[in-house]
Design a protein around this motif. Structure first.
Motif, PDB file in Angstrom:
ATOM      1  N   ALA A 119      41.118-125.195-101.546  1.00 40.84           N
ATOM      2  CA  ALA A 119      41.611-124.527-102.752  1.00 40.84           C
ATOM      3  C   ALA A 119      40.488-123.791-103.473  1.00 40.84           C
ATOM      4  O   ALA A 119      40.679-122.676-103.978  1.00 40.84           O
ATOM      5  CB  ALA A 119      42.262-125.554-103.679  1.00 40.84           C
ATOM      6  N   MET A 120      39.310-124.389-103.524  1.00 40.97           N
ATOM      7  CA  MET A 120      38.173-123.721-104.154  1.00 40.97           C
ATOM      8  C   MET A 120      37.789-122.465-103.385  1.00 40.97           C
ATOM      9  O   MET A 120      37.496-121.416-103.977  1.00 40.97           O
ATOM     10  CB  MET A 120      36.985-124.680-104.221  1.00 40.97           C
ATOM     11  CG  MET A 120      37.126-125.767-105.268  1.00 40.97           C
ATOM     12  SD  MET A 120      37.264-125.096-106.950  1.00 40.97           S
ATOM     13  CE  MET A 120      35.703-124.237-107.105  1.00 40.97           C
ATOM     14  N   GLY A 121      37.808-122.549-102.066  1.00 41.35           N
ATOM     15  CA  GLY A 121      37.507-121.367-101.266  1.00 41.35           C
ATOM     16  C   GLY A 121      38.524-120.259-101.482  1.00 41.35           C
ATOM     17  O   GLY A 121      38.163-119.080-101.598  1.00 41.35           O
ATOM     18  N   ALA A 122      39.802-120.623-101.561  1.00 39.52           N
ATOM     19  CA  ALA A 122      40.840-119.614-101.780  1.00 39.52           C
ATOM     20  C   ALA A 122      40.730-118.989-103.162  1.00 39.52           C
ATOM     21  O   ALA A 122      40.879-117.766-103.313  1.00 39.52           O
ATOM     22  CB  ALA A 122      42.220-120.251-101.602  1.00 39.52           C
ATOM     23  N   MET A 123      40.465-119.794-104.187  1.00 40.55           N
ATOM     24  CA  MET A 123      40.376-119.245-105.537  1.00 40.55           C
ATOM     25  C   MET A 123      39.183-118.296-105.679  1.00 40.55           C
ATOM     26  O   MET A 123      39.298-117.221-106.275  1.00 40.55           O
ATOM     27  CB  MET A 123      40.258-120.374-106.559  1.00 40.55           C
ATOM     28  CG  MET A 123      40.422-119.891-107.996  1.00 40.55           C
ATOM     29  SD  MET A 123      40.023-121.142-109.233  1.00 40.55           S
ATOM     30  CE  MET A 123      38.256-121.280-109.008  1.00 40.55           C
ATOM     31  N   LEU A 124      38.043-118.684-105.122  1.00 43.59           N
ATOM     32  CA  LEU A 124      36.877-117.801-105.170  1.00 43.59           C
ATOM     33  C   LEU A 124      37.131-116.525-104.373  1.00 43.59           C
ATOM     34  O   LEU A 124      36.670-115.446-104.753  1.00 43.59           O
ATOM     35  CB  LEU A 124      35.647-118.534-104.638  1.00 43.59           C
ATOM     36  CG  LEU A 124      35.136-119.688-105.502  1.00 43.59           C
ATOM     37  CD1 LEU A 124      33.968-120.391-104.817  1.00 43.59           C
ATOM     38  CD2 LEU A 124      34.717-119.183-106.877  1.00 43.59           C
ATOM     39  N   SER A 125      37.873-116.648-103.280  1.00 37.29           N
ATOM     40  CA  SER A 125      38.215-115.469-102.495  1.00 37.29           C
ATOM     41  C   SER A 125      39.119-114.523-103.283  1.00 37.29           C
ATOM     42  O   SER A 125      38.908-113.302-103.292  1.00 37.29           O
ATOM     43  CB  SER A 125      38.904-115.889-101.195  1.00 37.29           C
ATOM     44  OG  SER A 125      39.387-114.772-100.493  1.00 37.29           O
ATOM     45  N   LEU A 126      40.130-115.065-103.960  1.00 35.29           N
ATOM     46  CA  LEU A 126      41.025-114.238-104.759  1.00 35.29           C
ATOM     47  C   LEU A 126      40.293-113.607-105.941  1.00 35.29           C
ATOM     48  O   LEU A 126      40.527-112.435-106.284  1.00 35.29           O
ATOM     49  CB  LEU A 126      42.202-115.076-105.259  1.00 35.29           C
ATOM     50  CG  LEU A 126      43.134-115.644-104.183  1.00 35.29           C
ATOM     51  CD1 LEU A 126      44.201-116.527-104.821  1.00 35.29           C
ATOM     52  CD2 LEU A 126      43.775-114.531-103.390  1.00 35.29           C
ATOM     53  N   PHE A 127      39.409-114.369-106.570  1.00 39.22           N
ATOM     54  CA  PHE A 127      38.614-113.815-107.669  1.00 39.22           C
ATOM     55  C   PHE A 127      37.734-112.677-107.171  1.00 39.22           C
ATOM     56  O   PHE A 127      37.586-111.641-107.839  1.00 39.22           O
ATOM     57  CB  PHE A 127      37.756-114.914-108.296  1.00 39.22           C
ATOM     58  CG  PHE A 127      36.813-114.415-109.359  1.00 39.22           C
ATOM     59  CD1 PHE A 127      37.287-114.106-110.622  1.00 39.22           C
ATOM     60  CD2 PHE A 127      35.464-114.249-109.082  1.00 39.22           C
ATOM     61  CE1 PHE A 127      36.426-113.637-111.606  1.00 39.22           C
ATOM     62  CE2 PHE A 127      34.599-113.773-110.054  1.00 39.22           C
ATOM     63  CZ  PHE A 127      35.077-113.469-111.320  1.00 39.22           C
ATOM     64  N   HIS A 128      37.158-112.852-105.986  1.00 39.98           N
ATOM     65  CA  HIS A 128      36.335-111.796-105.387  1.00 39.98           C
ATOM     66  C   HIS A 128      37.159-110.531-105.162  1.00 39.98           C
ATOM     67  O   HIS A 128      36.708-109.419-105.492  1.00 39.98           O
ATOM     68  CB  HIS A 128      35.747-112.307-104.067  1.00 39.98           C
ATOM     69  CG  HIS A 128      35.155-111.236-103.203  1.00 39.98           C
ATOM     70  ND1 HIS A 128      35.899-110.546-102.263  1.00 39.98           N
ATOM     71  CD2 HIS A 128      33.908-110.717-103.129  1.00 39.98           C
ATOM     72  CE1 HIS A 128      35.132-109.658-101.662  1.00 39.98           C
ATOM     73  NE2 HIS A 128      33.927-109.739-102.155  1.00 39.98           N
ATOM     74  N   ASP A 129      38.355-110.669-104.620  1.00 35.37           N
ATOM     75  CA  ASP A 129      39.196-109.497-104.345  1.00 35.37           C
ATOM     76  C   ASP A 129      39.542-108.754-105.633  1.00 35.37           C
ATOM     77  O   ASP A 129      39.454-107.519-105.696  1.00 35.37           O
ATOM     78  CB  ASP A 129      40.471-109.931-103.629  1.00 35.37           C
ATOM     79  CG  ASP A 129      40.188-110.620-102.308  1.00 35.37           C
ATOM     80  OD1 ASP A 129      39.066-110.452-101.798  1.00 35.37           O
ATOM     81  OD2 ASP A 129      41.072-111.327-101.804  1.00 35.37           O
ATOM     82  N   ALA A 130      39.950-109.517-106.660  1.00 33.07           N
ATOM     83  CA  ALA A 130      40.353-108.877-107.913  1.00 33.07           C
ATOM     84  C   ALA A 130      39.176-108.211-108.608  1.00 33.07           C
ATOM     85  O   ALA A 130      39.280-107.072-109.083  1.00 33.07           O
ATOM     86  CB  ALA A 130      40.997-109.916-108.835  1.00 33.07           C
ATOM     87  N   ILE A 131      38.034-108.895-108.663  1.00 32.97           N
ATOM     88  CA  ILE A 131      36.894-108.342-109.398  1.00 32.97           C
ATOM     89  C   ILE A 131      36.280-107.157-108.669  1.00 32.97           C
ATOM     90  O   ILE A 131      35.736-106.244-109.304  1.00 32.97           O
ATOM     91  CB  ILE A 131      35.829-109.445-109.644  1.00 32.97           C
ATOM     92  CG1 ILE A 131      34.894-109.040-110.783  1.00 32.97           C
ATOM     93  CG2 ILE A 131      35.055-109.746-108.388  1.00 32.97           C
ATOM     94  CD1 ILE A 131      35.561-108.880-112.110  1.00 32.97           C
ATOM     95  N   VAL A 132      36.374-107.114-107.338  1.00 34.90           N
ATOM     96  CA  VAL A 132      35.859-105.956-106.600  1.00 34.90           C
ATOM     97  C   VAL A 132      36.691-104.714-106.905  1.00 34.90           C
ATOM     98  O   VAL A 132      36.152-103.619-107.123  1.00 34.90           O
ATOM     99  CB  VAL A 132      35.828-106.257-105.089  1.00 34.90           C
ATOM    100  CG1 VAL A 132      35.652-104.975-104.292  1.00 34.90           C
ATOM    101  CG2 VAL A 132      34.691-107.211-104.765  1.00 34.90           C
ATOM    102  N   VAL A 133      38.012-104.864-106.936  1.00 34.61           N
ATOM    103  CA  VAL A 133      38.876-103.721-107.272  1.00 34.61           C
ATOM    104  C   VAL A 133      38.586-103.235-108.689  1.00 34.61           C
ATOM    105  O   VAL A 133      38.409-102.028-108.941  1.00 34.61           O
ATOM    106  CB  VAL A 133      40.357-104.113-107.126  1.00 34.61           C
ATOM    107  CG1 VAL A 133      41.253-102.974-107.595  1.00 34.61           C
ATOM    108  CG2 VAL A 133      40.672-104.450-105.675  1.00 34.61           C
ATOM    109  N   VAL A 134      38.507-104.171-109.639  1.00 35.33           N
ATOM    110  CA  VAL A 134      38.218-103.801-111.025  1.00 35.33           C
ATOM    111  C   VAL A 134      36.833-103.172-111.132  1.00 35.33           C
ATOM    112  O   VAL A 134      36.632-102.191-111.863  1.00 35.33           O
ATOM    113  CB  VAL A 134      38.343-105.041-111.933  1.00 35.33           C
ATOM    114  CG1 VAL A 134      37.883-104.714-113.351  1.00 35.33           C
ATOM    115  CG2 VAL A 134      39.778-105.537-111.962  1.00 35.33           C
TER     116      VAL A 134
END
Length: 381
Positions: A220-235
């Motif tokens: 779950a920690m890996g998935a959350m950090l991955s999703l945060f990475h995707d969102a913050i890269v787009v922003v």
């Protein structure tokens, strides 16, 4: 003499040939089929080792448990370093340079416009600019005659603004009718912006809880950090280059989170399955095996979505351009993060087979009873 001691079954004797006896047990002298089987096994091992060595030199493809796997995690550290640099740069750009917020967040004026004949968006924008309405955003509403016009905050009231817009929007031989003028204040836009950030944070938290319940907290920690990475890269990309960030781009970010977590769940499901059924492999090799087995599915899914996104980017018009661009950036980041963030972080947290094997609770463990008989102990002495 020999015939009496070793009777011969007539069914085993061929006419004019030597007599052959049936062997009722395996040969133990090392000269029969066991030796041949051992030689074949050694030859197969040598061939596998040779193929493995050649494949390793050719492209890094290994052979483990009779299945070829691609060593994705061989370059995990450089890719993680690249992710950290991209994330830090995006965060710095977000707080230092800021986003070029659209009218949905800053407030402004929106109006529905209908023309008698078909019209191009560029014509409408140019006509507004000539009459002092700069930075206009024009989108089609179903047909080439109905449009949505959005403008920055104006000083005029609704009635005066309606007359000014109707005069500015009139084109040669094509009269415009202005309906439904809405004035959105900056306070409302600020509330929308705050609510959008809250929705993004809540979605990440819900993903963390869901994956923790279905799989394991490390995943779950890996998935959350991955999703945060995707969102913050787009922003971050939109902040660095000053692209307009409106509700359509935010919708793309939220859609990206759903797509990326789906891809991550597929990888996690295979990782859990392989940890339970495969023996003799290290956790790193199990993850590589899982990524290799899901690679075909990832390519087909990402490739299909990529074709659609590129089509919207070049053929969807101005209304879908920034939405498609955000999806394109997020698609690349999401596919990459499912391999080198969502799968690497759990390994660094100590992911192993023990995290997926159901352990027997202490109250259900069988009690070990040692029978101590004094008479039996004396008899042994």
């Amino acid at each position: 003499m020999s015939n009496e001691n070793n009777p011969i079954d007539p069914t085993t004797q061929a006419s004019g040939d030597a007599v052959r006896r049936r062997r009722t047990g395996p040969r133990r002298d090392g000269k029969g089929s066991n030796a041949i089987a051992n030689q074949n096994a050694l030859a197969d091992q040598a061939i596998i080792a040779e193929v493995d060595d050649v494949a390793e030199k050719a492209g890094g493809v290994k052979l483990i448990a009779n299945q070829r796997i691609i060593p994705f995690l061989k370059i995990a550290k450089p890719m993680m370093a690249l992710s950290i640099i991209a994330t830090v740069a995006s965060i710095v750009a977000f707080f230092v340079k800021g986003l070029n917020l659209g009218l949905d967040f800053t407030g402004g004026v929106s109006a529905d416009v209908k023309y008698e004949q078909s019209v191009e968006q560029v014509q409408v924008v140019d006509a507004l600019a000539k009459n002092g309405f700069n930075d206009a955003v024009v989108q089609y509403l179903g047909t080439n005659q109905e449009l949505l016009v959005r403008l920055p905050p104006q000083e005029s009231n609704a009635e005066g603004l309606s007359q000014a817009l109707a005069q500015a929007l009139n084109l040669p031989n094509n009269t415009a009718i202005v309906d439904n003028i809405n004035i959105i204040g900056s306070q409302v836009g600020g509330e929308i912006y705050t609510t959008s950030l809250l929705a993004l944070a809540v979605s990440l938290a819900m993903m963390l809880i869901y994956i923790s319940i279905r799989f394991q907290f490390k995943l779950a920690m890996g998935a959350m950090l991955s999703l945060f990475h995707d969102a913050i890269v787009v922003v971050g990309v939109f902040a660095i280059f000053g692209f307009p960030f409106d509700l359509t781009v935010l919708a793309a970010v939220l859609a990206l989170i759903g797509y990326s977590v789906n891809d991550t769940i597929v990888v996690y499901d295979r990782i859990r399955e392989n940890f339970r059924r495969v023996r003799g492999l290290t956790p790193k090799q199990v993850v590589d095996l899982s990524l290799t087995e899901t690679l075909r599915r990832t390519i087909m899914t990402s490739g299909t979505v990529l074709i659609v996104v590129i089509a919207m980017l070049f053929l969807g018009g101005d209304g879908l351009y920034w939405f498609s661009l955000a999806l394109l950036i997020g698609l690349i980041a999401g596919t990459y993060s499912s391999i080198y963030i969502a799968s690497v972080i759990p390994l660094w947290m100590g992911l192993s087979r023990d995290d997926f094997v159901v352990k027997v609770k202490p109250e259900f463990e069988e009690e070990v009873v040692v029978f101590a008989d004094p008479d039996l102990q004396n008899s042994k002495d």
